[in-house]
Scaffold this active site. Structure first.
Site, PDB file in Angstrom:
ATOM      1  N   CYS A   1       6.416  -6.855   7.913  1.00 25.00           N
ATOM      2  CA  CYS A   1       7.546  -6.397   8.744  1.00 25.00           C
ATOM      3  C   CYS A   1       7.837  -7.476   9.775  1.00 25.00           C
ATOM      4  CB  CYS A   1       7.191  -5.078   9.426  1.00 25.00           C
ATOM      5  SG  CYS A   1       8.543  -4.431  10.433  1.00 25.00           S
TER       6      CYS A   1
ATOM      7  N   GLU B   1       0.817  -1.210   0.000  1.00 19.29           N
ATOM      8  CA  GLU B   1       0.000   0.000   0.000  1.00 19.29           C
ATOM      9  C   GLU B   1       0.855   1.266   0.000  1.00 19.29           C
ATOM     10  OE1 GLU B   1      -3.993  -1.755   1.951  1.00 19.29           O
ATOM     11  OE2 GLU B   1      -2.613  -0.862   3.358  1.00 19.29           O
TER      12      GLU B   1
ATOM     13  N   CYS C   1       6.024  -4.916  16.292  1.00 18.01           N
ATOM     14  CA  CYS C   1       5.624  -3.962  17.337  1.00 18.01           C
ATOM     15  C   CYS C   1       4.154  -4.236  17.651  1.00 18.01           C
ATOM     16  CB  CYS C   1       5.798  -2.527  16.862  1.00 18.01           C
ATOM     17  SG  CYS C   1       7.493  -2.181  16.367  1.00 18.01           S
TER      18      CYS C   1
ATOM     19  N   CYS D   1       3.275   8.553   1.327  1.00 16.82           N
ATOM     20  CA  CYS D   1       3.821   7.595   2.287  1.00 16.82           C
ATOM     21  C   CYS D   1       4.064   6.281   1.550  1.00 16.82           C
ATOM     22  CB  CYS D   1       2.809   7.425   3.417  1.00 16.82           C
ATOM     23  SG  CYS D   1       3.313   6.238   4.643  1.00 16.82           S
TER      24      CYS D   1
ATOM     25  N   CYS E   1       1.102  -2.270  15.940  1.00 17.14           N
ATOM     26  CA  CYS E   1       1.146  -1.974  14.503  1.00 17.14           C
ATOM     27  C   CYS E   1       0.577  -3.135  13.678  1.00 17.14           C
ATOM     28  CB  CYS E   1       2.600  -1.716  14.101  1.00 17.14           C
ATOM     29  SG  CYS E   1       2.840  -1.586  12.322  1.00 17.14           S
TER      30      CYS E   1
ATOM     31  N   CYS F   1      -1.392   5.766   9.911  1.00 19.92           N
ATOM     32  CA  CYS F   1      -0.160   5.137  10.403  1.00 19.92           C
ATOM     33  C   CYS F   1      -0.453   3.796  11.049  1.00 19.92           C
ATOM     34  CB  CYS F   1       0.462   5.988  11.500  1.00 19.92           C
ATOM     35  SG  CYS F   1       1.242   7.430  10.907  1.00 19.92           S
TER      36      CYS F   1
HETATM   37  N1  SAH Z   1       8.970   0.683  10.373  1.00 20.18           N
HETATM   38  C1  SAH Z   1       9.140   2.069  10.437  1.00 20.18           C
HETATM   39  C2  SAH Z   1       8.288   2.853   9.462  1.00 20.18           C
HETATM   40  C3  SAH Z   1       6.865   2.393   9.262  1.00 20.18           C
HETATM   41  S1  SAH Z   1       5.746   2.649  10.570  1.00 20.18           S
HETATM   42  C4  SAH Z   1       8.947   2.561  11.857  1.00 20.18           C
HETATM   43  O1  SAH Z   1       8.476   1.798  12.687  1.00 20.18           O
HETATM   44  O2  SAH Z   1       9.313   3.708  12.128  1.00 20.18           O
HETATM   45  C5  SAH Z   1       5.439   4.426  10.528  1.00 20.18           C
HETATM   46  C6  SAH Z   1       5.019   5.008  11.881  1.00 20.18           C
HETATM   47  O3  SAH Z   1       3.709   4.584  12.259  1.00 20.18           O
HETATM   48  C7  SAH Z   1       5.949   4.571  12.993  1.00 20.18           C
HETATM   49  O4  SAH Z   1       6.244   5.652  13.843  1.00 20.18           O
HETATM   50  C8  SAH Z   1       5.091   3.566  13.719  1.00 20.18           C
HETATM   51  O5  SAH Z   1       5.513   3.341  15.016  1.00 20.18           O
HETATM   52  C9  SAH Z   1       3.726   4.193  13.629  1.00 20.18           C
HETATM   53  N2  SAH Z   1       2.623   3.278  13.905  1.00 20.18           N
HETATM   54  C10 SAH Z   1       2.585   1.952  13.749  1.00 20.18           C
HETATM   55  N3  SAH Z   1       1.372   1.467  14.095  1.00 20.18           N
HETATM   56  C11 SAH Z   1       0.639   2.531  14.490  1.00 20.18           C
HETATM   57  C12 SAH Z   1      -0.724   2.675  14.912  1.00 20.18           C
HETATM   58  N4  SAH Z   1      -1.549   1.644  14.994  1.00 20.18           N
HETATM   59  N5  SAH Z   1      -1.159   3.923  15.203  1.00 20.18           N
HETATM   60  C13 SAH Z   1      -0.330   4.986  15.065  1.00 20.18           C
HETATM   61  N6  SAH Z   1       0.942   4.902  14.654  1.00 20.18           N
HETATM   62  C14 SAH Z   1       1.422   3.686  14.360  1.00 20.18           C
HETATM   63 FE1  SF4 Z   2       7.501  -2.744  11.612  1.00 20.88          FE
HETATM   64 FE2  SF4 Z   2       5.211  -1.594  12.303  1.00 20.88          FE
HETATM   65 FE3  SF4 Z   2       7.184  -1.783  14.072  1.00 20.88          FE
HETATM   66 FE4  SF4 Z   2       7.423  -0.088  11.964  1.00 20.88          FE
HETATM   67  S1  SF4 Z   2       5.947   0.046  13.649  1.00 20.88           S
HETATM   68  S2  SF4 Z   2       8.956  -1.519  12.758  1.00 20.88           S
HETATM   69  S3  SF4 Z   2       6.327  -1.276  10.403  1.00 20.88           S
HETATM   70  S4  SF4 Z   2       6.074  -3.488  13.163  1.00 20.88           S
END
Ligand code: SAH
Ligand code: SF4
Length: 364
Positions: free
Chosen positions: A122, A102, A126, A115, A129, A354
Site C-alpha cells: 500500500c 494474504e 499509515c 478478508c 499499519c 487487521c
Molecule cells: N486500506 C484500507 C483497507 C485495509 S486496512 C483502509 O485503510 O481502510 C483494514 C483496517 O485495518 C483499516 O481500518 C486499518 O486502518 C486497520 N489497521 C491497519 N493497521 C492496523 C493495526 N496494526 N491494528 C489494527 N488495525 C489496523
Molecule cells: Fe494502506 Fe494500511 Fe493505511 Fe489501509 S491502513 S490505507 S492498508 S497503510
C-alpha cells in the site's frame, strides 16, 4: 524468424475468465462468435457449480468448449502456505506473479468473514499499519481479487467432502492488503462479480469496502456501487489524523465526511449506515476528550463506530490502548447514544489480524 516466434507466443497467451464480469463475458463470447446467453452459462459453471474444466460444462456445445480450451483459462492463485490460528482463523498466503498476498478466513459459529486483499502493499503509509510499511508494488487484477474468494469457497467445499465442516463464507470484507479505492477500476468489476446473481451472489449488506478516505473515489462510486462502506477515520481531528494517516493532508476529515454523506445519500446497503473504524492507540487518540470530539464530528453521520484494539507490528512506536481506556472510550460514546462495538482480535497469533498483513516469503 524471431517475429514468427513472437507471434506464436502471443497467440498462446490465454485469457483468464476470472477477469470478466457479465458484461465483459458477453463481449468475449460474442467475439468467439457465440450467442450472449452463453456468458451466463459459463459464469454459472465457474461461480455456482465451481467447475473450471470446460469439458465438464455439459450445457455448452462441443464447438464452444473447444474455443474456450484454445483461448481461455480459469487461473487460480498458486497457494504457498496456510496458517491456522488457535481461534480458528485461517490465513492463506498466495503467490500472484511475483507478489505474495494474504487472505484471511475468520469463522464464527454459523457464519464466516473473508478478508480479501486488493493491492500488493500500500502506498499510503499509515504509521500504525504493517502493510503501509511494506510500500506499494502493484494493483491486483480482477482475477487476482476474485480468485481469493473462489479459492477459499472451493477449499471449504473440499473440506466438507472430508467431513470437516467449517462455516461458509457469509461476509466479504475488503480489509486485507492495500487500499481498494486506489484500485478502483478493478474493484468495481470485482464487486460486480461478488454481488451478481450469475457470480458469487452476495447481498450488498454482507460486502464491506474499507477505505482510508480517497475522497474523489468515494464520490465517484456514490450511486454507482451499493455495498457497505467502512471508513478508517482513526482520529477525532485533523491534527492527529495528519500524524497517523498521511492521506489526511490531501483529503482532510471535513472533505472525507462530506463524501461519506454523499455516498450514504445514494446507498441503501447496511440500512444507510457507515462503519467508522477507529484504531485505539495509547495516549494518541484514546482519551475521553478525544471521544467527545469524535461524538461532535459524527453528529450528523448515520454510523456505527467500530473500535479496533491496535495490533502490534514490528518497528512501530505505537502501543495499544489499555482495556480500561477502550471500555471508557466506548462507554462515553454509548452514553451519548452512539452505536459502538469493539472489534474482536482474531488471528493475531499468526499475524492475520487487521493491519498485520505483510505477506512476504520470509514471514514463514
Ligand atoms: N486500506 C484500507 C483497507 C485495509 S486496512 C483502509 O485503510 O481502510 C483494514 C483496517 O485495518 C483499516 O481500518 C486499518 O486502518 C486497520 N489497521 C491497519 N493497521 C492496523 C493495526 N496494526 N491494528 C489494527 N488495525 C489496523
Ligand atoms: Fe494502506 Fe494500511 Fe493505511 Fe489501509 S491502513 S490505507 S492498508 S497503510
Amino acid at each position: 524468424m524471431l517475429k514468427k516466434k513472437k507471434l506464436k507466443k502471443k497467440k498462446k497467451k490465454k485469457i483468464n475468465l476470472l477477469n470478466f464480469n457479465l458484461i465483459k463475458m458477453k463481449d468475449f463470447v460474442l467475439k468467439l462468435g457465440e450467442k450472449k446467453f452463453r456468458a451466463v452459462q459459463i459464469m454459472e459453471w465457474i461461480y455456482k457449480k465451481h467447475c473450471i474444466n470446460f469439458n465438464k460444462m455439459s450445457n455448452l456445445s462441443n464447438n464452444l468448449k473447444k474455443k474456450l480450451e484454445n483461448t481461455s483459462i480459469v487461473k487460480l492463485p498458486k497457494y504457498i502456505k496456510k496458517k491456522k490460528s488457535s481461534d480458528g482463523t485461517i490465513k492463506w498466503n498466495f503467490l500472484f506473479k511475483t507478489e505474495f498476498i494474504e487472505t484471511v478466513y475468520i469463522p464464527e459459529k454459523k457464519r464466516a468473514t473473508l478478508c480479501i486483499s486488493s493491492q500488493a502493499g500500500c502506498i499510503l503509509k499509515c504509521g500504525f499499519c504493517a502493510t503501509g510499511q511494506l510500500g506499494y508494488t502493484r494493483n491486483l487484477l480482477v482475477s487476482e481479487i476474485i480468485s481469493q474468494i473462489w479459492f477459499v469457497i472451493n477449499k471449504l467445499n473440499q473440506y466438507k467432502l472430508k467431513k470437516l465442516i467449517l462455516p461458509s463464507v457469509t461476509n466479504i470484507v475488503m480489509m486485507g492488503m492495500g487500499e481498494p479505492l486506489l484500485n478502483l477500476k478493478n474493484i468495481i468489476i470485482a464487486i460486480d462479480i461478488i454481488l451478481g446473481n450469475y457470480g458469487f451472489n452476495f447481498s450488498k449488506n454482507k460486502v464491506t469496502l474499507s477505505t482510508s478516505g480517497i475522497v474523489p473515489a468515494i464520490n465517484k462510486i456514490a450511486g454507482k456501487i451499493d455495498i457497505s462502506l467502512a471508513i478508517s477515520l482513526h482520529a477525532p481531528n485533523d491534527h492527529i489524523r495528519n500524524m497517523i494517516m498521511p492521506i489526511n493532508k490531501i483529503y482532510n476529515i471535513n472533505l472525507l465526511l462530506s463524501s461519506v454523506k454523499n455516498y450514504l445519500s445514494k446507498s441503501t446497503a447496511n440500512r444507510g449506515i457507515v462503519t467508522i473504524e477507529y484504531v485505539m492507540l495509547l495516549k494518541i487518540n484514546d482519551s475521553l476528550h478525544h471521544a467527545k470530539e469524535l461524538m461532535h464530528l459524527l453528529k450528523d453521520i448515520p454510523c456505527k463506530i467500530n473500535l479496533i484494539p491496535w495490533n502490534p507490528i514490528k518497528n512501530s512506536h505505537y502501543q495499544c490502548s489499555t482495556h480500561k481506556r477502550i471500555i471508557n472510550f466506548s462507554n462515553y460514546l454509548k452514553n451519548k447514544n452512539l452505536i459502538v462495538t469493539i472489534r474482536k482480535n482474531r488471528g493475531s497469533d499468526i499475524n492475520a489480524a487487521c493491519g498485520q498483513l505483510i505477506s512476504k516469503k520470509h514471514v514463514y
